[in-house]
Write an enzyme that holds these catalytic residues in place. Structure first.
Site, short mmCIF file in Angstrom:
data_model
loop_
_atom_site.label_atom_id
_atom_site.label_comp_id
_atom_site.label_asym_id
_atom_site.label_seq_id
_atom_site.Cartn_x
_atom_site.Cartn_y
_atom_site.Cartn_z
CB SER A 120 -0.70 4.64 4.40
OG SER A 120 -0.61 3.23 4.42
CB THR A 157 -4.01 5.93 1.27
OG1 THR A 157 -2.74 6.32 1.83
CG2 THR A 157 -4.58 7.09 0.47
CB ALA A 158 -7.40 1.53 1.21
CG HIS A 196 -0.97 -4.76 -1.09
ND1 HIS A 196 -0.27 -3.61 -1.37
CD2 HIS A 196 -0.96 -4.89 0.27
CE1 HIS A 196 0.16 -3.07 -0.24
NE2 HIS A 196 -0.26 -3.82 0.77
#
Length: 277
Positions: free
Chosen positions: A59, A111-112, A149
């Site tokens: 990430s 990163t989310a 995802h």
């Protein structure tokens, strides 16, 4: 023969881009590639704690924690062009209301999560395995969750409401795409090998794009709960020309995301970004 260990997530987009290398359609004289598949949060941790794999999917949020041992490959990234991780919920919350709701997240190094905290620093979160987030919401254990995802394409089948697409929000704030995941390469390999291996990955991505049907057929074994049509759509979202080369705005987006994370106290150390290839 130089052995190169490669690790990436068991997701259809990662499988698609590594198809050429994993099936020996792409060969590099003097190099042998060994593939390991595991979830992205584990890969982030192993890269930070051990610098374990020569090449690893990561990430972008995790990169500043491993930058002494790894450089970013200039290809192999997943970038959201006005789309990305989503906050979904059982109820149609407003953007103001959702800031007061405890949210299930897929890991603090994703990163989310970084983008969520840039959006709402005060928001309360609990880490849950990414594939458990929608079931946990449906079971009533959380009112909302941050999905990544394939969930971005399937959440509505469960009757959940989209509260916010963070990729769209990021685009509105910065006019840039949202860089989500990339590939990092271990600096100890030396410059020549780093360049050679990066080119091999780029060749693998190009091979998959040029042989889309065969590569998608290979990737389908990793396409959790997606039929071929949705898997093709998902792969197209995250494996494309931007995956071959971030472009100047893509590189700027990576720098800006990590800079904002540091300036807002989410990431303790400033990112020193250099790209290979």
């Amino acid at each position: 023969m130089k052995d190169i260990s490669i690790a990436h997530s068991p997701d259809s987009d990662d499988a698609f881009m590594f198809y050429g290398l994993a099936t020996n359609k792409i060969r590099v004289p003097g190099y042998k590639f060994h593939h390991t598949l595991t979830d992205i949060e584990t890969l982030n941790r192993r890269a930070i704690d051990e610098a374990f794999y020569d090449v690893t999917a990561i990430s972008f949020h995790a990169y500043p924690y491993m930058q002494e041992n790894y450089a970013l490959m200039a290809c192999g990234g997943s970038v959201g062009e006005g789309y990305g991780p989503m906050i979904v919920a059982r109820h149609a919350y407003s953007q103001e209301e959702i800031r007061k709701v405890k949210i299930a997240i897929p890991g603090v190094l994703t990163t989310a999560y970084l983008t969520l905290k840039i959006f709402a620093p005060e928001i309360e979160t609990v880490a849950v395995p990414f594939d458990r987030i929608i079931p946990e919401i449906l079971a009533g254990n959380f009112d909302a969750g941050l999905i990544i995802h394939e969930g971005q394409l399937t959440y509505s089948h469960s009757g959940l409401h989209k509260v916010l697409d963070l990729g769209q929000w990021w685009r509105e704030q910065t006019r840039l795409p949202l860089p989500l995941g990339g590939n990092a390469i271990r600096r100890s390999l030396g410059q020549d090998s780093m360049l050679t291996v990066t080119q091999a990955l780029r060749d693998s991505i190009q091979h998959a794009l040029d042989n889309r049907e065969a590569a998608l057929d290979y990737a389908m074994q990793f396409a959790r709960d997606l039929d071929t049509r949705l898997a093709d759509k998902f792969v197209g979202m995250y494996v494309n020309e931007r995956t071959l080369n971030y472009g100047e705005d893509g590189r700027e987006a990576i720098r800006k995301l990590l800079q904002m994370g540091h300036e807002r106290g989410i990431i303790p150390n400033a990112a020193k970004i250099d790209f290979v290839g």
